[in-house]
Motif scaffolding. Sequence first.
Motif, PDB file in Angstrom:
ATOM      1  N   ASP A  61       0.960  -1.075   0.085  1.00 35.37           N
ATOM      2  CA  ASP A  61       0.251   0.008   0.243  1.00 35.37           C
ATOM      3  C   ASP A  61       1.008   1.294   0.258  1.00 35.37           C
ATOM      4  N   TRP A  62       1.375   1.043   0.814  1.00 39.03           N
ATOM      5  CA  TRP A  62       2.788   2.407   0.829  1.00 39.03           C
ATOM      6  C   TRP A  62       3.937   2.699  -0.187  1.00 39.03           C
ATOM      7  N   THR A  75       7.297 -13.656 -16.975  1.00 36.29           N
ATOM      8  CA  THR A  75       7.169 -14.247 -15.570  1.00 36.29           C
ATOM      9  C   THR A  75       5.771 -14.255 -15.024  1.00 36.29           C
ATOM     10  N   PRO A  76       5.288 -15.972 -14.861  1.00 31.22           N
ATOM     11  CA  PRO A  76       4.543 -15.814 -14.541  1.00 31.22           C
ATOM     12  C   PRO A  76       4.240 -15.582 -12.809  1.00 31.22           C
ATOM     13  N   LEU A  77       3.113 -14.737 -13.024  1.00 28.97           N
ATOM     14  CA  LEU A  77       2.284 -15.197 -11.335  1.00 28.97           C
ATOM     15  C   LEU A  77       2.425 -16.297 -10.282  1.00 28.97           C
ATOM     16  N   ASP A  78       2.749 -16.584  -9.350  1.00 26.11           N
ATOM     17  CA  ASP A  78       3.024 -17.384  -8.575  1.00 26.11           C
ATOM     18  C   ASP A  78       1.999 -17.267  -7.463  1.00 26.11           C
ATOM     19  N   PRO A  79       0.915 -18.214  -7.397  1.00 25.06           N
ATOM     20  CA  PRO A  79      -0.243 -18.569  -6.492  1.00 25.06           C
ATOM     21  C   PRO A  79       0.056 -17.822  -4.696  1.00 25.06           C
ATOM     22  N   THR A  80       1.502 -18.370  -4.953  1.00 24.19           N
ATOM     23  CA  THR A  80       1.868 -17.883  -3.343  1.00 24.19           C
ATOM     24  C   THR A  80       1.950 -17.428  -3.010  1.00 24.19           C
ATOM     25  N   TYR A  81       2.150 -16.405  -3.847  1.00 27.33           N
ATOM     26  CA  TYR A  81       2.663 -14.613  -3.246  1.00 27.33           C
ATOM     27  C   TYR A  81       0.797 -13.939  -2.787  1.00 27.33           C
ATOM     28  N   THR A  82       0.989 -13.192  -2.022  1.00 22.11           N
ATOM     29  CA  THR A  82      -0.455 -12.559  -2.287  1.00 22.11           C
ATOM     30  C   THR A  82      -0.458 -11.287  -2.437  1.00 22.11           C
ATOM     31  N   ALA A  83       0.993 -10.530  -3.210  1.00 23.20           N
ATOM     32  CA  ALA A  83       0.207  -9.138  -3.870  1.00 23.20           C
ATOM     33  C   ALA A  83       1.140  -9.228  -4.249  1.00 23.20           C
ATOM     34  N   ASP A  84       1.271  -8.070  -5.692  1.00 27.54           N
ATOM     35  CA  ASP A  84       2.460  -8.106  -6.661  1.00 27.54           C
ATOM     36  C   ASP A  84       2.330  -6.848  -7.113  1.00 27.54           C
ATOM     37  N   ALA A  85       3.635  -5.789  -7.486  1.00 31.38           N
ATOM     38  CA  ALA A  85       3.094  -4.895  -8.059  1.00 31.38           C
ATOM     39  C   ALA A  85       4.605  -5.452  -9.880  1.00 31.38           C
ATOM     40  N   SER A  86       3.643  -5.339 -10.622  1.00 36.19           N
ATOM     41  CA  SER A  86       4.310  -5.577 -12.023  1.00 36.19           C
ATOM     42  C   SER A  86       3.585  -4.436 -12.857  1.00 36.19           C
ATOM     43  N   GLY A  87       4.423  -4.836 -13.958  1.00 38.24           N
ATOM     44  CA  GLY A  87       4.372  -3.284 -14.542  1.00 38.24           C
ATOM     45  C   GLY A  87       5.285  -3.719 -15.942  1.00 38.24           C
TER      46      GLY A  87
END
Length: 247
Positions: free
Chosen positions: A108-109, A167-179
Motif C-alpha cells: 500500500d505504501w 514471468t508468471p504470477l506465483d499463486p503462493t504470493y498474495t500481492a504483486d507490483a507488476s508492470g
Amino acid sequence: MTAVEVRTVISGHDVSRAEVLAWEAARLPKAATRIGLAVPPGELAHQRLRFAEAKLALGPDEIRRRLSGALRASDLSGRATARLSRGRRVTSVCDLHVTGGDTAAFVDWFMATDRPDYERSMMAANPDHFLITTTSQGLQEVIETTGGSPLPSRFLIDYQDLASLRTPLDPTYTADASGVARSESGLPIGGVRHQFRDTDSGFHAHLVVEFPRLLPSHLVQQHQWHLAVEFTNWIEAAFRGSADSWS
C-alpha cells in the motif's frame, strides 16, 4: 512504527546489509558525476537524503536536459537489443526476507503515488534514480541507471497492460507490483514482476526484473544489487513512518 530487519539473498547467497550499503555508497559518486551535482558530505544516510533533494531541486525538465545525450544513446541501444532479442527475456532476481512489517502495509505504501513524500522516497531509495514521476496518462516515467549499465535510460512503466511479461504470477504470493517497461515509442523493452507474501516473522519480497535476452549478463547480475538497495531502503522507510522516513 514497526522495527524491521531485512535479509538479502542474491543468486542463492545471503548478502549482509553492510555489503548492500557499500554497493550503494560506491554508486552515489558515479550518479552525482553523471547528473553534474556535487557529492554531499557526511555519512551515507545523510548523503542519500541530500542527493535526492538536489535532484528534486533540479526539476524534471532540467534532469532530462542534463541527461539528454546519454538517454538518446541508451534508447537506441535498448530498442535494438529488445528487437534482436525477439521477445525473449532474462531475469534479474533478488529476494528480501523481512522480519517485522507485513505485505499489505508495504505494498500500500509503495504503490501510493499520492503520498506527499512519494517522489522524494522514490528518488532517495537509490542514487541511480534520477527521475520517477507519473505521467498524465497514468504511466510511470523512470530515468535511472540499471545495474552496472554505463548509461542511464528512460522508460515508461505500464501497470495495466501486462501481456508482454514472461514471468508468471506465483499463486503462493498474495500481492504483486507488476508492470511492463516501454520505450517512448511504446516498444516493450522489459518489465517487473515483484511479488510479496506474509511469513510467520514478517514478509518475503521476491523481486524480478525482465531484461531483453541479449543484454550482457554482467549488467543483469549487477541489477540484483540495484534491487537490494532500493527495496531495502523503501522497506525501512515504509515502517519508520513518513515523517522521518528519510531523516
